[in-house]
Design a protein around this motif. Sequence first.
Motif, PDB file in Angstrom:
ATOM      1  N   GLY A   1     -31.225  51.579  -8.189  1.00 16.35           N
ATOM      2  CA  GLY A   1     -30.343  50.588  -8.778  1.00 16.35           C
ATOM      3  C   GLY A   1     -29.092  50.375  -7.954  1.00 16.35           C
TER       4      GLY A   1
ATOM      5  N   ASP B   1     -26.944  42.667  -6.836  1.00 15.75           N
ATOM      6  CA  ASP B   1     -28.203  43.400  -6.748  1.00 15.75           C
ATOM      7  C   ASP B   1     -28.331  44.033  -5.366  1.00 15.75           C
ATOM      8  OD1 ASP B   1     -30.250  44.251  -8.324  1.00 15.75           O
ATOM      9  OD2 ASP B   1     -31.353  42.363  -8.335  1.00 15.75           O
TER      10      ASP B   1
ATOM     11  N   ASP C   1     -25.518  49.204 -12.041  1.00 12.25           N
ATOM     12  CA  ASP C   1     -26.573  49.872 -12.797  1.00 12.25           C
ATOM     13  C   ASP C   1     -26.234  51.345 -13.011  1.00 12.25           C
ATOM     14  OD1 ASP C   1     -28.335  47.577 -12.899  1.00 12.25           O
ATOM     15  OD2 ASP C   1     -28.833  47.972 -10.797  1.00 12.25           O
TER      16      ASP C   1
ATOM     17  N   THR D   1     -45.748  45.479 -19.769  1.00  9.78           N
ATOM     18  CA  THR D   1     -45.310  45.668 -18.387  1.00  9.78           C
ATOM     19  C   THR D   1     -45.566  47.093 -17.942  1.00  9.78           C
ATOM     20  OG1 THR D   1     -43.554  44.008 -18.617  1.00  9.78           O
ATOM     21  CG2 THR D   1     -43.345  45.566 -16.798  1.00  9.78           C
TER      22      THR D   1
ATOM     23  N   VAL E   1     -44.405  49.526 -15.041  1.00 10.08           N
ATOM     24  CA  VAL E   1     -43.359  49.622 -14.023  1.00 10.08           C
ATOM     25  C   VAL E   1     -43.545  50.921 -13.251  1.00 10.08           C
ATOM     26  CG1 VAL E   1     -41.724  50.539 -15.738  1.00 10.08           C
ATOM     27  CG2 VAL E   1     -40.867  49.664 -13.577  1.00 10.08           C
TER      28      VAL E   1
ATOM     29  N   SER F   1     -39.641  49.378  -9.534  1.00 16.23           N
ATOM     30  CA  SER F   1     -38.208  49.444  -9.820  1.00 16.23           C
ATOM     31  C   SER F   1     -37.585  50.558  -9.000  1.00 16.23           C
ATOM     32  CB  SER F   1     -37.961  49.694 -11.319  1.00 16.23           C
ATOM     33  OG  SER F   1     -36.568  49.694 -11.602  1.00 16.23           O
TER      34      SER F   1
ATOM     35  N   ASN G   1     -32.853  52.327 -15.445  1.00 10.17           N
ATOM     36  CA  ASN G   1     -32.963  50.972 -14.924  1.00 10.17           C
ATOM     37  C   ASN G   1     -34.398  50.452 -15.015  1.00 10.17           C
ATOM     38  OD1 ASN G   1     -31.280  48.928 -13.968  1.00 10.17           O
ATOM     39  ND2 ASN G   1     -31.902  49.252 -11.853  1.00 10.17           N
TER      40      ASN G   1
ATOM     41  N   ARG H   1     -35.027  49.376 -18.728  1.00 10.13           N
ATOM     42  CA  ARG H   1     -34.408  48.135 -19.199  1.00 10.13           C
ATOM     43  C   ARG H   1     -34.894  46.915 -18.426  1.00 10.13           C
ATOM     44  NH1 ARG H   1     -27.951  47.899 -17.810  1.00 10.13           N
ATOM     45  NH2 ARG H   1     -28.054  48.084 -15.541  1.00 10.13           N
ATOM     46  N   ARG H   2     -35.224  47.067 -17.150  1.00  5.63           N
ATOM     47  CA  ARG H   2     -35.753  45.920 -16.411  1.00  5.63           C
ATOM     48  C   ARG H   2     -37.172  45.574 -16.857  1.00  5.63           C
ATOM     49  NH1 ARG H   2     -32.862  43.690 -12.498  1.00  5.63           N
ATOM     50  NH2 ARG H   2     -30.962  44.769 -11.824  1.00  5.63           N
TER      51      ARG H   2
END
Length: 337
Positions: free
Chosen positions: A286, A101, A290, A255, A257, A283, A154, A157-158
């Motif tokens: 990435g 990460d 990613d 959520t 984001v 977010s 990203n 999907r997160r």
Amino acid sequence: MRAVVANAVNTPLSRVERDVPDIGTGEVLVKMTACGVCFSDLRLIQGEYPFARFPVIPGHEITGTIAAVGDGVAGHRVGDAVGAQFLYDSDGSCDYCVSGDQILCPHKRITGVVADGGYAEYGVFKGAFVTPLPSGLDPVAAAPLMCAGLTAFNGLRRAGTRAGSRVAVVGAGGIGALAIRYAIAMGARVAVVGRSRSGDDRAKELGAELFVAGAETDPAAALKQWDGGADVILNAAPSTAAGNAAVGGLAPGGTLVFCGYDSGPVTVPSQSMVLSRLRVMGSPSGSPHDLRDTLAFSATHGILPEITPIDLDDAPAAVDALATGRRTHGRSVIAFG
């Protein structure tokens, strides 16, 4: 080589001639194919990155071919088509880096902000942070995938997007338009929240089933009526307030984001957040893995942004256009001959 340089905050970009840079251990020299013009490039000039290093060559939505390979580089050869992204490198030793990460590394460096980026005919990048381009992706049109695409994919999907999810995208600009297409390709249903009714037709063309004009309708109320609310709201607008206005449209367990934002505060009604177990997250773009996933998904599903190719000499005007809100057809992308 030709280059465009940011010399200081609130100073116009300048066109210069420089020598082709030398590479060191672990580095590759990339001959640029294209570089997208991103809103972050404007933020650099406006002084929103206090850690920026001037003078610096902006640009982090980069595609090109490897022109030279330094010692210690594995997996890259001269002539390979690659992309480079917002994340220039990281320290490689912290827990975030070890777990893959790197975008969360406290010592990360940012392309085009503290290390020279893509507004030049050649650039030097870390071999571990350039990504092979899948075959079949147009390298000019694919340049914005290195940031706008990565950020949208990203973020979705997160936030837990999956087949059957109801996803609301706030803002259908560069990141938002890609988020709509990615979400649909993931099997989600999509709503779009825009400022005015003028974006309705475009949202429907991209595959959205619902459009909400925020200037006319409370977006939270409209989304709540959409089968009980959105499972994911992705704020792609460069406005924190736009995300705040939509949070009430989340379904229980949903959520919000933030991929787009400004300096304003995030405000969430605490009672609703607790009783409905809502999540609010940010977010960033990435990490290298990613970006590989983003490019592979884009190639599989034929997802590329709409672009307007420009010459390197036109880059200062393209950044100025972002500041004034002047529209081009799709993303402005510097195309190198």
